[in-house]
Write a protein that holds these residues in place. Structure first.
Motif, PDB file in Angstrom:
ATOM      1  N   HIS A  54      -1.500   3.450  15.142  1.00 15.41           N
ATOM      2  CA  HIS A  54      -1.011   3.925  13.970  1.00 15.41           C
ATOM      3  C   HIS A  54      -1.924   2.964  12.605  1.00 15.41           C
ATOM      4  CE1 HIS A  54       1.005   7.516  12.295  1.00 15.41           C
ATOM      5  NE2 HIS A  54       1.247   6.582  11.320  1.00 15.41           N
ATOM      6  N   CYS A  55      -1.438   2.453  12.666  1.00 14.30           N
ATOM      7  CA  CYS A  55      -1.908   1.626  10.485  1.00 14.30           C
ATOM      8  C   CYS A  55      -2.675   0.535  10.747  1.00 14.30           C
ATOM      9  CB  CYS A  55      -0.430   0.970  10.260  1.00 14.30           C
ATOM     10  SG  CYS A  55      -0.479  -0.645  11.557  1.00 14.30           S
ATOM     11  N   PHE A  56      -3.661   0.176  12.410  1.00 16.02           N
ATOM     12  CA  PHE A  56      -4.893  -0.231  11.968  1.00 16.02           C
ATOM     13  C   PHE A  56      -4.928  -1.524  11.172  1.00 16.02           C
ATOM     14  CE2 PHE A  56      -6.541   3.610  12.714  1.00 16.02           C
ATOM     15  CZ  PHE A  56      -7.548   3.709  13.466  1.00 16.02           C
ATOM     16  N   GLU A  57      -3.325  -2.055  11.191  1.00 14.83           N
ATOM     17  CA  GLU A  57      -3.204  -3.427  10.563  1.00 14.83           C
ATOM     18  C   GLU A  57      -4.630  -4.855  11.722  1.00 14.83           C
ATOM     19  OE1 GLU A  57      -2.152  -4.638   7.276  1.00 14.83           O
ATOM     20  OE2 GLU A  57      -2.566  -2.991   7.680  1.00 14.83           O
TER      21      GLU A  57
ATOM     22  N   ARG B 199      -0.799  -1.073   2.682  1.00 15.43           N
ATOM     23  CA  ARG B 199      -1.026  -1.977   2.996  1.00 15.43           C
ATOM     24  C   ARG B 199      -1.898  -2.018   3.298  1.00 15.43           C
ATOM     25  NH1 ARG B 199       2.940  -5.207   5.765  1.00 15.43           N
ATOM     26  NH2 ARG B 199       0.853  -5.888   7.100  1.00 15.43           N
ATOM     27  N   CYS B 200      -2.987  -1.818   3.361  1.00 18.38           N
ATOM     28  CA  CYS B 200      -4.564  -1.529   3.775  1.00 18.38           C
ATOM     29  C   CYS B 200      -5.595  -1.657   2.808  1.00 18.38           C
ATOM     30  CB  CYS B 200      -5.217  -0.226   4.323  1.00 18.38           C
ATOM     31  SG  CYS B 200      -4.429   0.330   5.777  1.00 18.38           S
ATOM     32  N   GLU B 201      -4.780  -1.706   1.049  1.00 18.33           N
ATOM     33  CA  GLU B 201      -5.577  -1.435   0.023  1.00 18.33           C
ATOM     34  C   GLU B 201      -4.837  -2.099  -0.896  1.00 18.33           C
ATOM     35  OE1 GLU B 201      -8.813  -0.984  -1.264  1.00 18.33           O
ATOM     36  OE2 GLU B 201      -8.708   0.395   0.453  1.00 18.33           O
ATOM     37  N   GLU B 202      -3.451  -2.872  -0.101  1.00 18.95           N
ATOM     38  CA  GLU B 202      -2.530  -4.133  -1.160  1.00 18.95           C
ATOM     39  C   GLU B 202      -1.945  -3.178  -2.344  1.00 18.95           C
ATOM     40  OE1 GLU B 202      -2.658  -8.129   0.984  1.00 18.95           O
ATOM     41  OE2 GLU B 202      -3.577  -7.986  -1.273  1.00 18.95           O
TER      42      GLU B 202
ATOM     43  N   ARG C 239      -2.373 -10.705   7.819  1.00 17.47           N
ATOM     44  CA  ARG C 239      -2.055  -9.929   9.137  1.00 17.47           C
ATOM     45  C   ARG C 239      -2.275  -9.623  10.467  1.00 17.47           C
ATOM     46  NH1 ARG C 239      -2.047  -8.345   3.528  1.00 17.47           N
ATOM     47  NH2 ARG C 239      -3.219  -6.366   3.027  1.00 17.47           N
TER      48      ARG C 239
ATOM     49  N   ILE D  34       4.778  -4.329  -1.200  1.00 17.04           N
ATOM     50  CA  ILE D  34       3.359  -3.638  -1.353  1.00 17.04           C
ATOM     51  C   ILE D  34       3.994  -2.543   0.084  1.00 17.04           C
ATOM     52  CG2 ILE D  34       1.466  -4.097   0.907  1.00 17.04           C
ATOM     53  CD1 ILE D  34       1.245  -6.568  -0.078  1.00 17.04           C
TER      54      ILE D  34
ATOM     55  N   ARG E 224      -1.743   7.479   6.122  1.00 15.32           N
ATOM     56  CA  ARG E 224      -0.933   7.695   7.436  1.00 15.32           C
ATOM     57  C   ARG E 224       0.685   7.110   7.348  1.00 15.32           C
ATOM     58  NH1 ARG E 224      -5.007   9.136  10.630  1.00 15.32           N
ATOM     59  NH2 ARG E 224      -4.620   6.270  11.899  1.00 15.32           N
ATOM     60  N   THR E 225       0.560   5.223   6.859  1.00 20.35           N
ATOM     61  CA  THR E 225       1.387   5.056   6.684  1.00 20.35           C
ATOM     62  C   THR E 225       2.670   4.531   5.555  1.00 20.35           C
ATOM     63  OG1 THR E 225      -0.024   2.816   8.874  1.00 20.35           O
ATOM     64  CG2 THR E 225       1.772   2.103   7.713  1.00 20.35           C
TER      65      THR E 225
ATOM     66  N   HIS F 112      -6.956  -9.891   5.288  1.00 25.85           N
ATOM     67  CA  HIS F 112      -7.389  -8.703   4.332  1.00 25.85           C
ATOM     68  C   HIS F 112      -8.403  -9.865   3.778  1.00 25.85           C
ATOM     69  CE1 HIS F 112      -6.774  -5.570   1.170  1.00 25.85           C
ATOM     70  NE2 HIS F 112      -7.065  -5.362   1.595  1.00 25.85           N
TER      71      HIS F 112
ATOM     72  N   PHE G 288      -8.234   2.432   5.287  1.00 19.53           N
ATOM     73  CA  PHE G 288      -8.293   2.575   6.600  1.00 19.53           C
ATOM     74  C   PHE G 288      -7.610   3.005   7.624  1.00 19.53           C
ATOM     75  CE2 PHE G 288     -10.623   1.645  10.893  1.00 19.53           C
ATOM     76  CZ  PHE G 288     -11.419   0.530  10.776  1.00 19.53           C
ATOM     77  N   CYS G 289      -5.600   3.226   7.585  1.00 17.34           N
ATOM     78  CA  CYS G 289      -5.384   3.722   7.678  1.00 17.34           C
ATOM     79  C   CYS G 289      -5.024   5.223   7.993  1.00 17.34           C
ATOM     80  CB  CYS G 289      -3.592   3.107   7.998  1.00 17.34           C
ATOM     81  SG  CYS G 289      -2.984   3.823   6.274  1.00 17.34           S
TER      82      CYS G 289
END
Lengths: 89, 135
Positions: B68-71, A8-11, B60, A5, A45-46, B53, A41-42
């Motif tokens: 930084h990543c909001f995970e 990760r936010c949008e898979e 998660r 992946i 940036r990641t 998710h 969401f990020c």
């Protein structure tokens, strides 16, 4: 390997990005708009360096500043409540 | 309570006795030490999944741990999208994990035959116009 992946936010997987970039021969920005990688969401940036690297391998695109992946990095994410002086956290 | 914590560190020193903070995560009560973040306190309690998710439901947890990543975002005292790794636990804090959300607009298996654009619709139904009632 292809199941990795990237976003990760949008898979969004490397496979999805590879298929999209290969099928449409597109730029990193177009890959973002087609797959939503980097639109989560990020704010990209990641995963942006990973998308840029993947595109550099697939289409040979070099990450530039002409049509970027549209990231406007703030120093840190700030909520509107903090900006408006309603919260200190 | 200290089983998952580093209580004696060569650089950071030994773990002092700090006030215990009680909080709830998804209705279950947990204890942590003052000054710990939500993510750290839950990890010490063995909780690694902080949310799922929204669309796929895959778990998660802590990923970057530097905000930084909001995970690791959770709902804290009804404030949604709060980063667990950046928020200190407070007494009686109510923390809720991120849940699976409905995705009514997501294309599903079996919907591949449906037209996805106006052009595709017009090709499929040459006599029908936009706005025609489905009769």
């Amino acid at each position: 390997m292809e199941d990795i992946i990237i976003c990760r936010c949008e898979e969004v997987t490397l496979q999805h990005i590879t298929e999209t970039a290969t099928k449409y021969k597109c730029s990193a920005r177009e890959v973002k708009l087609r797959t939503r990688a980097g639109m989560g969401f990020c704010g990209g940036r990641t995963c942006r360096p990973a998308i840029d690297t993947a595109l550099a391998t697939i289409t040979g695109e070099t990450p530039g500043h002409d049509i970027p992946l549209k990231v406007s990095p703030p120093i840190r994410p700030v909520s509107l409540a903090v900006l408006g002086g309603k919260s200190n956290e | 309570m200290n089983s998952n914590r580093i209580i004696d560190h060569p650089v950071l020193g030994s773990f002092e006795d700090r006030p215990i903070i009680r909080f709830t995560f998804d209705g279950k009560e947990y204890e942590g030490f003052q000054g710990e973040t939500i993510a750290a306190a839950l990890l010490a309690n063995g909780v690694r999944t902080l949310r799922v998710h929204e669309e796929s439901g895959s778990p998660r947890g802590i990923y970057c741990n530097i905000g930084h990543c909001f995970e690791c975002r959770v709902t804290v005292n009804n404030q949604s999208n709060t980063r667990a790794c950046m928020t200190e636990i407070k007494e009686h804090m109510r923390i809720e994990s991120g849940k699976l959300q409905p995705a009514p607009l997501k294309s599903e298996a079996g919907s591949a035959h449906l037209p996805r654009t106006y052009a595709a619709f017009a090709e499929k139904h040459p006599t029908r116009k936009d706005g025609d009632l489905d009769v």
